[in-house]
Scaffold this motif. Structure first.
Motif, PDB file in Angstrom:
ATOM      1  N   VAL A   1      16.960  34.262 -11.273  1.00 14.90           N
ATOM      2  CA  VAL A   1      18.533  34.196 -10.599  1.00 14.90           C
ATOM      3  C   VAL A   1      18.709  35.302 -10.068  1.00 14.90           C
ATOM      4  O   VAL A   1      19.341  35.348  -9.017  1.00 14.90           O
ATOM      5  N   PRO A   2      18.304  36.454 -10.516  1.00 17.20           N
ATOM      6  CA  PRO A   2      18.920  37.829  -9.662  1.00 17.20           C
ATOM      7  C   PRO A   2      18.423  37.889  -8.232  1.00 17.20           C
ATOM      8  O   PRO A   2      18.780  38.736  -7.539  1.00 17.20           O
ATOM      9  N   HIS A   3      17.288  37.009  -8.036  1.00 21.69           N
ATOM     10  CA  HIS A   3      16.610  37.284  -6.723  1.00 21.69           C
ATOM     11  C   HIS A   3      16.673  36.157  -5.686  1.00 21.69           C
ATOM     12  O   HIS A   3      16.061  36.128  -4.485  1.00 21.69           O
ATOM     13  N   THR A   4      17.733  35.232  -5.919  1.00 18.03           N
ATOM     14  CA  THR A   4      18.002  34.163  -5.053  1.00 18.03           C
ATOM     15  C   THR A   4      19.227  33.551  -5.156  1.00 18.03           C
ATOM     16  O   THR A   4      20.063  34.229  -6.153  1.00 18.03           O
ATOM     17  N   THR A   5      19.521  32.404  -4.757  1.00 19.56           N
ATOM     18  CA  THR A   5      20.840  31.661  -4.757  1.00 19.56           C
ATOM     19  C   THR A   5      20.923  30.383  -5.355  1.00 19.56           C
ATOM     20  O   THR A   5      19.715  29.872  -5.500  1.00 19.56           O
ATOM     21  N   PRO A   6      21.833  30.111  -6.193  1.00 19.90           N
ATOM     22  CA  PRO A   6      21.776  29.057  -6.823  1.00 19.90           C
ATOM     23  C   PRO A   6      21.548  27.363  -6.236  1.00 19.90           C
ATOM     24  O   PRO A   6      20.639  26.744  -6.597  1.00 19.90           O
ATOM     25  N   PHE A   7      22.132  27.111  -4.790  1.00 19.01           N
ATOM     26  CA  PHE A   7      21.769  26.042  -4.300  1.00 19.01           C
ATOM     27  C   PHE A   7      20.192  25.876  -3.867  1.00 19.01           C
ATOM     28  O   PHE A   7      19.707  24.654  -3.989  1.00 19.01           O
TER      29      PHE A   7
ATOM     30  N   LEU B   1      16.257  12.572  -2.694  1.00 19.89           N
ATOM     31  CA  LEU B   1      17.452  12.407  -2.205  1.00 19.89           C
ATOM     32  C   LEU B   1      18.453  13.605  -2.781  1.00 19.89           C
ATOM     33  O   LEU B   1      19.403  13.911  -2.210  1.00 19.89           O
ATOM     34  N   GLY B   2      18.412  13.851  -3.970  1.00 24.27           N
ATOM     35  CA  GLY B   2      19.406  14.721  -4.695  1.00 24.27           C
ATOM     36  C   GLY B   2      19.262  16.066  -4.135  1.00 24.27           C
ATOM     37  O   GLY B   2      20.225  16.863  -4.207  1.00 24.27           O
ATOM     38  N   ALA B   3      17.998  16.508  -3.693  1.00 25.84           N
ATOM     39  CA  ALA B   3      17.741  17.764  -3.008  1.00 25.84           C
ATOM     40  C   ALA B   3      18.332  17.713  -1.726  1.00 25.84           C
ATOM     41  O   ALA B   3      18.841  18.974  -1.362  1.00 25.84           O
ATOM     42  N   ILE B   4      18.534  16.908  -0.991  1.00 30.97           N
ATOM     43  CA  ILE B   4      18.987  16.906   0.319  1.00 30.97           C
ATOM     44  C   ILE B   4      20.643  17.709   0.565  1.00 30.97           C
ATOM     45  O   ILE B   4      20.590  18.749   1.081  1.00 30.97           O
ATOM     46  N   PRO B   5      21.544  16.981  -0.433  1.00 33.90           N
ATOM     47  CA  PRO B   5      22.856  17.874  -0.250  1.00 33.90           C
ATOM     48  C   PRO B   5      22.657  19.292  -0.688  1.00 33.90           C
ATOM     49  O   PRO B   5      23.502  20.111  -0.185  1.00 33.90           O
ATOM     50  N   LEU B   6      21.754  19.711  -1.586  1.00 37.29           N
ATOM     51  CA  LEU B   6      21.916  20.851  -2.103  1.00 37.29           C
ATOM     52  C   LEU B   6      21.166  21.881  -0.921  1.00 37.29           C
ATOM     53  O   LEU B   6      21.665  22.956  -1.025  1.00 37.29           O
ATOM     54  N   PHE B   7      20.235  21.308  -0.356  1.00 38.77           N
ATOM     55  CA  PHE B   7      19.487  22.260   0.865  1.00 38.77           C
ATOM     56  C   PHE B   7      20.691  22.466   1.864  1.00 38.77           C
ATOM     57  O   PHE B   7      20.914  23.316   2.669  1.00 38.77           O
ATOM     58  N   GLY B   8      21.453  21.158   2.075  1.00 38.31           N
ATOM     59  CA  GLY B   8      22.812  21.404   3.044  1.00 38.31           C
ATOM     60  C   GLY B   8      23.743  22.335   2.499  1.00 38.31           C
ATOM     61  O   GLY B   8      24.123  23.275   3.403  1.00 38.31           O
ATOM     62  N   LEU B   9      24.001  22.677   1.419  1.00 41.36           N
ATOM     63  CA  LEU B   9      24.929  23.496   0.943  1.00 41.36           C
ATOM     64  C   LEU B   9      24.427  24.928   0.894  1.00 41.36           C
ATOM     65  O   LEU B   9      25.225  25.794   1.157  1.00 41.36           O
ATOM     66  N   SER B  10      23.079  24.895   0.684  1.00 42.75           N
ATOM     67  CA  SER B  10      22.384  26.221   0.909  1.00 42.75           C
ATOM     68  C   SER B  10      22.361  26.885   2.318  1.00 42.75           C
ATOM     69  O   SER B  10      22.450  27.955   2.554  1.00 42.75           O
ATOM     70  N   TRP B  11      22.042  26.002   3.236  1.00 43.34           N
ATOM     71  CA  TRP B  11      22.119  26.258   4.433  1.00 43.34           C
ATOM     72  C   TRP B  11      23.374  26.698   5.018  1.00 43.34           C
ATOM     73  O   TRP B  11      23.510  27.468   5.969  1.00 43.34           O
ATOM     74  N   GLY B  12      24.505  26.253   4.505  1.00 42.14           N
ATOM     75  CA  GLY B  12      25.937  26.389   4.978  1.00 42.14           C
ATOM     76  C   GLY B  12      26.666  27.390   4.450  1.00 42.14           C
ATOM     77  O   GLY B  12      27.391  28.213   4.932  1.00 42.14           O
ATOM     78  N   TRP B  13      26.120  27.909   3.207  1.00 39.10           N
ATOM     79  CA  TRP B  13      26.830  28.992   2.501  1.00 39.10           C
ATOM     80  C   TRP B  13      25.866  30.221   2.046  1.00 39.10           C
ATOM     81  O   TRP B  13      26.313  31.123   1.711  1.00 39.10           O
ATOM     82  N   GLU B  14      24.501  30.007   2.034  1.00 35.67           N
ATOM     83  CA  GLU B  14      23.777  31.180   1.422  1.00 35.67           C
ATOM     84  C   GLU B  14      22.749  31.408   2.722  1.00 35.67           C
ATOM     85  O   GLU B  14      22.334  30.771   3.577  1.00 35.67           O
ATOM     86  N   THR B  15      22.661  32.664   2.701  1.00 35.70           N
ATOM     87  CA  THR B  15      21.784  33.466   3.665  1.00 35.70           C
ATOM     88  C   THR B  15      20.563  34.018   3.107  1.00 35.70           C
ATOM     89  O   THR B  15      20.135  34.860   2.167  1.00 35.70           O
TER      90      THR B  15
END
Length: 353
Positions: free
Chosen positions: A34-40, A213-227
């Protein structure tokens, strides 16, 4: 080799408990990431490879792929609820939730499954099952909740109702705990959905596709909000993610939802109470964490609750207070809708033999 050394009932018990062992140990593994990455990103990178592994195993075993709009619609709904929402809320909750309290909150889902299964499928709970669920809730609370909370509740400490105490507890039960409760609700809904999903598609295949299929929205959220959520991950972090992906997701999900599609949902879901017990034991053996007397008592209550829920149809059927119903042990009903209760004595489902 295993078949020569262990009788079939013991093999089945180990197989039935393995998803909860993997989930408990995977939570410990992910906590260090957890301390080394982002949730999505963490949720998505756990789901996608696991789904691929499950589908490869399903293809090698000759399981049929989904066919028709209805089958894919159920898979898509299942993916949103138990893939995107469950894993997303779980990853968010891990950011600022202690391992003990987080386990208590997320493993409260058997209570929801029991209520939903009784409502939708008419599954029998009875007095023994209700007592088991109550003991399970008390047990996991004793395992994970702060002991000063438990002592204050037992002694009816008036400070709990003071404004200062309310602010402190409100701050403790904040965003992370709320995310864990939402994750618990999502998993409960996913568990209850599985018998319906399995009417249209093989449960193992559905589990694999729901992860992808459940991972696709999570990757989208990660791409849009996480760096660049991968840049600080170490080799041990990738090893922990690999363990959570292969054992804590692919194998655990495949086994759990295969059982959920063919067995009694209340009995199966009650075994989720084992997850915090495994997590605490794992922490004790490998990290030197000590179980307090209250936690030991909680673990004992948890095991007792699972026994009561598992055996609720074989124990003497007691009537609820005020009821005139008189039922002897021999007249205890079988599981509704022809379901086979999941217990060591019943043996594995036909598809698993």
């Amino acid at each position: 080799m295993l078949q020569r050394r262990l009788p079939p009932p013991v093999q089945y018990v180990l197989l039935l408990l393995s998803p909860f062992f993997f989930w408990g140990t995977a939570m410990v593994a992910l906590k260090g990431v957890v301390p080394h990455t982002t949730p999505f990103f963490m949720a998505a990178i756990r789901l996608l490879p696991a789904g691929g592994l499950i589908l490869v195993a399903a293809a090698l075993s000759g399981r049929p792929q989904p066919r028709g709009l209805k089958a894919w619609s159920w898979i898509a709904l299942f993916a949103i609820v138990d893939g995107t929402l469950f894993q997303g809320f779980l990853a968010l909750g891990l950011q600022d939730t202690g391992a003990g309290l987080g386990s208590v909150l997320i493993d409260s889902q058997p209570l929801l499954v029991a209520l939903l299964s009784a409502w939708f499928f008419g599954e029998y709970i009875g007095l023994w099952g209700g007592l088991g669920l109550l003991l399970g809730l008390i047990g996991i609370s004793a395992i994970g909740l702060p002991e000063h909370w438990l002592m204050a509740l037992l002694t009816l400490d008036s400070t709990l109702s003071s404004p200062t105490s309310s602010v402190t507890m409100g701050q403790s039960l904040s965003l992370g705990e709320g995310m864990m409760l939402l994750a618990s609700l999502a998993m409960a809904l996913g568990t209850v959905m599985m018998p319906k999903v399995s009417q249209h598609v093989d449960p193992v295949v559905a589990t694999g596709w729901h992860a992808i299929l459940g991972a696709i929205p999570l990757f989208g959220l990660s791409w849009g909000w996480e760096t660049q959520p991968w840049q600080d991950l170490t080799l041990s972090d990738w090893g922990a993610l690999a363990y959570a992906t292969v054992f804590g997701t692919a194998i655990a999900y495949g086994l759990f939802f295969n059982f959920a599609a063919q067995g009694n949902l209340t009995s199966l879901s009650s075994l989720t109470f084992f997850t915090p017990v495994f997590a605490l034991l794992f922490g004790y053996w490998l990290l030197g964490e000590i179980l307090t007397p209250v936690q030991m008592a909680g673990a004992t209550l948890t095991l007792g609750s699972v026994y009561l829920i598992e055996r609720r149809q074989k124990l003497p059927r007691l009537s609820w207070p005020g009821s005139r119903e008189q039922v002897t042990p021999s007249s205890s009903p079988s599981s509704p809708r022809g379901e086979t209760p999941i217990s060591p004595s019943s043996g594995p489902p036909a598809a698993s033999r």
